[in-house]
Design an enzyme around this catalytic site. Structure first.
Site, PDB file in Angstrom:
ATOM      1  N   SER A  64       0.791  -1.240   0.000  1.00  0.00           N
ATOM      2  CA  SER A  64       0.000   0.000   0.000  1.00  0.00           C
ATOM      3  C   SER A  64       0.817   1.282   0.000  1.00  0.00           C
ATOM      4  O   SER A  64       0.252   2.357  -0.199  1.00  0.00           O
ATOM      5  CB  SER A  64      -0.935   0.017   1.209  1.00  0.00           C
ATOM      6  OG  SER A  64      -2.094  -0.678   0.880  1.00  0.00           O
ATOM      7  N   TYR A  77      -4.183  -2.270 -10.256  1.00  0.00           N
ATOM      8  CA  TYR A  77      -4.063  -2.142  -8.792  1.00  0.00           C
ATOM      9  C   TYR A  77      -3.133  -3.220  -8.211  1.00  0.00           C
ATOM     10  O   TYR A  77      -2.258  -2.923  -7.385  1.00  0.00           O
ATOM     11  CB  TYR A  77      -5.456  -2.214  -8.158  1.00  0.00           C
ATOM     12  CG  TYR A  77      -5.430  -2.270  -6.657  1.00  0.00           C
ATOM     13  CD1 TYR A  77      -5.258  -1.119  -5.893  1.00  0.00           C
ATOM     14  CD2 TYR A  77      -5.556  -3.488  -5.979  1.00  0.00           C
ATOM     15  CE1 TYR A  77      -5.207  -1.171  -4.516  1.00  0.00           C
ATOM     16  CE2 TYR A  77      -5.520  -3.549  -4.595  1.00  0.00           C
ATOM     17  CZ  TYR A  77      -5.343  -2.398  -3.862  1.00  0.00           C
ATOM     18  OH  TYR A  77      -5.288  -2.452  -2.498  1.00  0.00           O
TER      19      TYR A  77
HETATM   20  N1  GLU Z   1      -2.602  -5.265  -2.190  1.00  0.00           N
HETATM   21  C1  GLU Z   1      -3.064  -5.285  -0.840  1.00  0.00           C
HETATM   22  C2  GLU Z   1      -4.558  -5.515  -0.805  1.00  0.00           C
HETATM   23  O1  GLU Z   1      -5.246  -4.998  -1.610  1.00  0.00           O
HETATM   24  C3  GLU Z   1      -2.692  -3.986  -0.203  1.00  0.00           C
HETATM   25  C4  GLU Z   1      -2.798  -4.103   1.255  1.00  0.00           C
HETATM   26  C5  GLU Z   1      -1.989  -3.077   2.004  1.00  0.00           C
HETATM   27  O2  GLU Z   1      -0.779  -3.036   1.957  1.00  0.00           O
HETATM   28  O3  GLU Z   1      -2.676  -2.280   2.668  1.00  0.00           O
HETATM   29  O4  GLU Z   1      -5.074  -6.213  -0.007  1.00  0.00           O
END
Ligand code: GLU
Length: 304
Positions: free
Chosen positions: A63, A188
Site C-alpha cells: 500500500s 491495482y
Molecule cells: N494489495 C493489498 C490488498 O489490496 C494492499 C494491502 C496493504 O498493503 O494495505 O489487499
C-alpha cells in the site's frame, strides 16, 4: 544530528525485543518472506544517507505504492480529484465494504483499498500505458533503474482478491468506476506488487519532505500545497485504522504496507523507511512502528 549513532543504538536496544507480529498470509506470496528481516534508511535534507540492517534488500511495498498513484493522479487532476474520493480517516479496516455502501460509492480516502482503486481507475482513463508511466516515475524518483513489480505477488493478489473485486464492482454500481473492472484490478495488483528497498523508498518520497520538489533531480513533482495535502492525508489516513495510534506514538506523516514496510517523512528534515515483515493486528509492521517511535522520541524530531 548523528543519525547513524542513533540507528545503531536503537538497533542494539531492539535486538532483544520480542516481535509479537505475524507475516501477512492472506496474499500467499507474502507468506514466503523471511520474517526476521529488519532494515531502515534515512535520507536527510542534504541528501546524506544513513542505513541499518537489510536496508538494500527489496520487498513488496504494497500500500505504500498508493502514495505514488495518489501523487500522479493529484498532479494531473488537481482539486477535482476530491469529487471521487474523500480525505477523511475511515476508522475501518482497509478492505471494508460496509462504509462504502453507506457513503454511496465514494471512498473515505485514497489510501484505503476502495480509494486506491478509484485512483487507479482515474489513471487508466487519463494515461495510456499507466503501469509503465508509474514505474518510470518510481525509477526516476528512486534513482533505481532496475525497479520492477513482482509478477508472482500480483498473481497471488489476483487469486485471493475477492474483496478488492467486490469493492470495484460496488463502486461501479454507484458510477464511481469508469473502466473495465478487470483492468482496474489488474493495474491495482501490479501497483501494490512494486518492489523497493528501504533506500529506494526513502529517496522516492523525498519530494514530500521538500515542498513537492525532488532533491537531486531538482524537479517539481507536486505543488507545495499538494505536498502539504498528501502529507496531511498520510498523517490522518496512512495507517489503516491505526492512524491515530501511529500519530500518537511516532508523530510523522507516513504510509505503511502489508509487506511490512513503513515510509515516513519529517518535512524539511528527512525521509525515513523501515522494513520488518511481521505485522501487528491492524496490519502495520510491529517492529517498524516500535523503531520509529523510539527514533522520534530519541531525536526529538517529529512534526509535533
Ligand atoms: N494489495 C493489498 C490488498 O489490496 C494492499 C494491502 C496493504 O498493503 O494495505 O489487499
Amino acid at each position: 544530528m548523528n543519525y547513524q549513532t542513533i540507528f545503531d543504538t536503537l538497533a542494539s536496544e531492539m535486538a532483544d525485543v520480542e516481535d509479537r507480529g505475524h507475516v501477512a498470509t492472506y496474499i500467499e506470496a507474502l507468506s514466503h518472506v523471511p520474517p526476521d528481516r529488519f532494515g531502515a534508511c534515512l535520507i536527510d535534507h542534504q541528501e546524506a544517507e544513513y542505513h541499518l540492517g537489510d536496508s538494500n534488500e527489496s520487498f513488496s511495498i504494497q500500500s505504500i505504492a498508493k502514495v505514488l498513484s495518489l501523487t500522479l493522479a493529484y498532479r494531473t487532476a488537481g482539486e477535482s480529484l476530491w469529487r471521487r474520493v474523500g480525505v477523511e480517516p475511515s476508522g475501518n479496516p482497509f478492505n471494508s465494504l460496509v462504509q462504502l455502501e453507506y457513503d454511496g460509492g465514494i471512498p473515505r480516502n485514497p489510501f484505503i483499498n476502495a480509494g486506491a482503486l478509484v485512483i487507479c481507475d482515474y489513471l487508466i482513463t487519463e494515461m495510456p500505458g499507466v503501469l509503465d508511466v508509474i514505474l518510470d516515475l518510481a525509477r526516476r524518483l528512486s534513482g533505481n533503474e532496475q525497479l520492477v513489480y513482482s509478477q508472482e505477488i500480483a498473481e497471488s493478489e489476483r487469486v485471493s482478491g475477492f474483496r478488492n473485486a467486490a469493492l470495484v464492482n460496488l463502486m461501479k454500481a454507484f458510477g464511481n468506476i469508469h473502466n473495465d473492472v478487470e483492468a482496474v484490478l489488474d493495474f491495482y495488483f501490479k501497483l501494490c506488487s512494486i518492489k523497493m528497498t528501504c533506500r529506494d523508498l526513502a529517496r522516492t518520497f523525498l519530494y514530500l519532505m521538500n515542498n513537492g520538489l525532488q532533491p537531486g533531480l531538482n524537479e517539481r513533482i507536486v505543488t507545495k500545497s499538494q505536498s502539504k495535502r498528501i502529507n496531511a492525508v498520510m498523517q490522518t489516513c496512512g495507517f489503516y485504522d491505526e492512524a491515530g495510534e501511529f500519530t500518537f506514538r511516532v508523530g510523522l506523516p507516513g504510509k505503511s504496507g502489508v509487506g511490512g514496510g513503513i515510509l515516513a517523512v519529517h518535512p524539511q528534515h528527512y525521509g525515513i523507511a523501515v522494513w520488518s515483515p511481521r505485522l501487528n493486528a491492524k496490519g502495520n509492521s510491529y517492529k517498524g512502528m516500535l523503531f520509529l517511535e523510539a527514533f522520534t522520541t530519541r531525536t526529538g524530531l517529529s512534526v509535533f
